[in-house]
Design an enzyme around this catalytic site. Structure first.
Site, PDB file in Angstrom:
ATOM      1  N   ARG A  44     -63.791 -66.905  38.535  1.00 11.19           N
ATOM      2  CA  ARG A  44     -65.119 -67.531  38.529  1.00 11.19           C
ATOM      3  C   ARG A  44     -65.019 -69.014  38.826  1.00 11.19           C
ATOM      4  O   ARG A  44     -65.939 -69.633  39.348  1.00 11.19           O
ATOM      5  CB  ARG A  44     -65.851 -67.282  37.202  1.00 11.19           C
ATOM      6  CG  ARG A  44     -67.263 -67.881  37.203  1.00 11.19           C
ATOM      7  CD  ARG A  44     -68.167 -67.400  36.065  1.00 11.19           C
ATOM      8  NE  ARG A  44     -67.465 -67.162  34.845  1.00 11.19           N
ATOM      9  CZ  ARG A  44     -66.919 -68.085  34.065  1.00 11.19           C
ATOM     10  NH1 ARG A  44     -67.013 -69.365  34.401  1.00 11.19           N
ATOM     11  NH2 ARG A  44     -66.261 -67.754  32.981  1.00 11.19           N
ATOM     12  N   LYS A  53     -76.158 -64.439  56.850  1.00 22.10           N
ATOM     13  CA  LYS A  53     -76.811 -64.334  58.153  1.00 22.10           C
ATOM     14  C   LYS A  53     -75.816 -64.537  59.294  1.00 22.10           C
ATOM     15  O   LYS A  53     -74.858 -63.823  59.389  1.00 22.10           O
ATOM     16  CB  LYS A  53     -77.976 -65.317  58.217  1.00 22.10           C
ATOM     17  CG  LYS A  53     -78.898 -65.262  56.990  1.00 22.10           C
ATOM     18  CD  LYS A  53     -79.688 -63.983  56.873  1.00 22.10           C
ATOM     19  CE  LYS A  53     -80.393 -63.804  55.545  1.00 22.10           C
ATOM     20  NZ  LYS A  53     -81.197 -64.920  55.116  1.00 22.10           N
ATOM     21  N   ASP A  73     -81.332 -76.772  54.327  1.00 31.93           N
ATOM     22  CA  ASP A  73     -80.914 -75.376  54.519  1.00 31.93           C
ATOM     23  C   ASP A  73     -80.725 -75.182  56.014  1.00 31.93           C
ATOM     24  O   ASP A  73     -81.690 -75.186  56.780  1.00 31.93           O
ATOM     25  CB  ASP A  73     -82.005 -74.447  53.952  1.00 31.93           C
ATOM     26  CG  ASP A  73     -81.678 -72.962  54.118  1.00 31.93           C
ATOM     27  OD1 ASP A  73     -80.866 -72.622  55.006  1.00 31.93           O
ATOM     28  OD2 ASP A  73     -82.253 -72.155  53.368  1.00 31.93           O
ATOM     29  N   TYR A 108     -87.808 -70.082  53.251  1.00 36.29           N
ATOM     30  CA  TYR A 108     -87.488 -68.675  52.981  1.00 36.29           C
ATOM     31  C   TYR A 108     -88.331 -68.195  51.787  1.00 36.29           C
ATOM     32  O   TYR A 108     -88.492 -68.914  50.798  1.00 36.29           O
ATOM     33  CB  TYR A 108     -85.996 -68.614  52.663  1.00 36.29           C
ATOM     34  CG  TYR A 108     -85.483 -67.236  52.414  1.00 36.29           C
ATOM     35  CD1 TYR A 108     -85.352 -66.332  53.459  1.00 36.29           C
ATOM     36  CD2 TYR A 108     -85.115 -66.830  51.140  1.00 36.29           C
ATOM     37  CE1 TYR A 108     -84.874 -65.060  53.234  1.00 36.29           C
ATOM     38  CE2 TYR A 108     -84.637 -65.562  50.912  1.00 36.29           C
ATOM     39  CZ  TYR A 108     -84.519 -64.685  51.962  1.00 36.29           C
ATOM     40  OH  TYR A 108     -84.058 -63.423  51.735  1.00 36.29           O
TER      41      TYR A 108
HETATM   42  C1  LIG Z   1     -81.753 -65.378  53.905  1.00 36.36           C
HETATM   43  C2  LIG Z   1     -82.048 -66.814  53.674  1.00 36.36           C
HETATM   44  C3  LIG Z   1     -81.865 -67.396  52.412  1.00 36.36           C
HETATM   45  C4  LIG Z   1     -81.413 -66.591  51.229  1.00 36.36           C
HETATM   46  O1  LIG Z   1     -80.122 -66.106  51.429  1.00 36.36           O
HETATM   47  P1  LIG Z   1     -79.552 -64.785  50.702  1.00 36.36           P
HETATM   48  O2  LIG Z   1     -78.138 -64.757  51.173  1.00 36.36           O
HETATM   49  O3  LIG Z   1     -80.373 -63.633  51.165  1.00 36.36           O
HETATM   50  O4  LIG Z   1     -79.699 -65.012  49.244  1.00 36.36           O
HETATM   51  C5  LIG Z   1     -82.131 -68.742  52.279  1.00 36.36           C
HETATM   52  N1  LIG Z   1     -82.566 -69.495  53.309  1.00 36.36           N
HETATM   53  C6  LIG Z   1     -82.769 -68.955  54.532  1.00 36.36           C
HETATM   54  C7  LIG Z   1     -83.243 -69.823  55.629  1.00 36.36           C
HETATM   55  C8  LIG Z   1     -82.518 -67.613  54.755  1.00 36.36           C
HETATM   56  O5  LIG Z   1     -82.717 -67.082  55.971  1.00 36.36           O
END
Ligand SMILES: *Cc1c(COP(=O)(O)O)cnc(C)c1O
Length: 396
Positions: A55, A205, A180, A108
């Site tokens: 962890r 992604k 982000d 998101y």
């Molecule tokens: C998918 C996504 C998230 C969240 O990510 P997870 O891995 O699904 O928790 C956050 N920001 C953006 C822009 C995303 O496309």
């Protein structure tokens, strides 16, 4: 060693080797053994390399975090169990009682929920504003505003944040500027080069790229931020699993190839969709009629990434006909897969909003978001032509 001196339980040591595997080994161990207490002290105090408890860190996460930090130009970073846990880590690491957050209004979906429902429950207020408008963001700031959070390219309308204007604002007002960068990726845009303080990713992604891991990353330039983020991940248990990190590292090997091909396909698909009867509008940051075309040109310099959204002249039944007719394209509420996927925000990411709230963002029932993959562009054009025609057929 006599057979009776051995135990079948946990006593094997790796054979010594002059050679190393080409591929990173998967190291699922939860715990690491030290020679004695002094050596364990040294590891904990950072005087000797090593790990103690997964962890708190493990080789697969460390290696992957280093790689993404290098791609982003971050001084350091940490892997988390998802993109959402990367976002959570930022808040848990940096907010103090009474702090206010300003964030983009097209983040998101889960992130919007976190800001509007969960953080207020814990005593943190958030204001959501149009991130492409630095003046609107400035107007939302309060004396107690601590942190500014935006996506470079936002979901699903592909609006572009005024990163340069926001960086200036964040510097002037002493805000922590968090970006982000999931949609743009460091191949298109590096927020640290513009002065961002913290960059995060849903590694789920495009970076991992094969829809088989759920993973996040968050990195910073200031040592104090990185320490606080690491402590939040470790203490709140937001850590990533070795297997997910291992798979994502494998996925990263082809990230640049996948990115370049997907981006090229996305541009061609946007052009193609534009010419199809039954398509009301196409949203693609590289086109002159995009609302943030000038911002996109300035920031992204031609790298408009792999997402295309468009509006079908259709109701739900037409959307269903479209989805059924696109037989080689997965209808799946994700993005960044190696293959093209279609999502329908009104029934997935934006289902929690009312029709009017969606309309305010420009999301009608016929709104379709495409995460373009690496297929042959001729196949994509054929599939989309047939699917748009099927939606039109439905409406007649
Ligand atoms: C998918 C996504 C998230 C969240 O990510 P997870 O891995 O699904 O928790 C956050 N920001 C953006 C822009 C995303 O496309």
């Amino acid at each position: 060693m006599k057979p009776e001196d051995r135990s079948v339980v946990r006593r094997a040591t790796l054979p010594l080797s002059e050679t190393r595997p080409l591929v990173t080994p998967l190291m699922p161990s939860t715990v690491y053994c030290a020679e004695d207490a002094d050596r364990l002290d040294a590891v904990y105090e950072g005087r000797a390399p090593g790990y103690s408890y997964a962890r708190e860190g493990h080789p697969n996460a460390a290696l992957l975090a280093d790689k993404i930090s290098w791609m982003e130009g971050a001084a350091g970073g940490v892997m988390t169990s998802s993109g959402m846990s990367a976002i959570s880590a930022v808040f848990l690491a940096l907010l103090e009682k009474g702090d206010h957050i300003v964030a983009g209004n097209q983040l998101y979906g889960r992130c919007l929920r976190l800001l509007t429902q969960d953080l207020p429950r814990l005593g943190f207020e958030a204001s959501l504003v149009d991130a492409s408008d630095a003046a609107a963001v400035a107007a939302a700031l309060r004396p107690e505003t601590k942190l500014l959070l935006v996506e470079v390219v936002a979901n699903p309308t592909l609006r572009v944040a005024d990163i340069k204007g926001l960086t200036r604002l964040a510097k002037e007002r002493g805000l922590i500027f968090v970006v982000d960068n999931t949609f743009a990726t460091p191949r298109a845009f590096r927020p640290f080069d513009q002065g961002a303080d913290i960059v995060l990713h849903s590694v789920t992604k495009l970076l991992a790229g094969h829809s088989d891991v759920t993973l996040g990353y968050v990195g910073a330039q200031e040592a104090a931020h990185n320490e606080a983020l690491y402590d939040a991940v470790t203490t709140w248990g937001l850590n990533a699993s070795p297997f997910d990190c291992w798979l994502a590292e494998r996925g990263l090997n082809t990230f640049e190839l996948r990115y370049d091909r997907s981006q090229e396909n996305a541009k061609a698909l946007a052009d193609h969709l534009r010419g199809l009867p039954g398509v009301l509008q196409v949203l693609y940051p590289g086109e002159d009629d995009h609302p943030d075309a000038a911002l996109a040109r300035d920031l992204l310099q031609g790298n408009y990434s792999h997402m295309v959204s468009f509006e079908l002249d259709a109701r739900r039944s037409g959307v269903n006909a479209f989805l059924k007719a696109a037989r080689n394209i997965a209808f799946a509420p994700t993005l960044g897969d190696v293959g093209t996927t279609i999502s329908h925000p009104p029934s997935s990411s934006h289902r929690a909003l009312t029709v009017d709230e969606r309309a305010a963002l420009g999301i009608s029932e016929g709104f379709i978001r495409v995460s373009v993959g690496v297929e042959d562009i001729a196949l994509l054009k054929r599939e989309f032509s047939a699917a748009v025609a099927a939606a039109r057929q439905d409406g007649t």
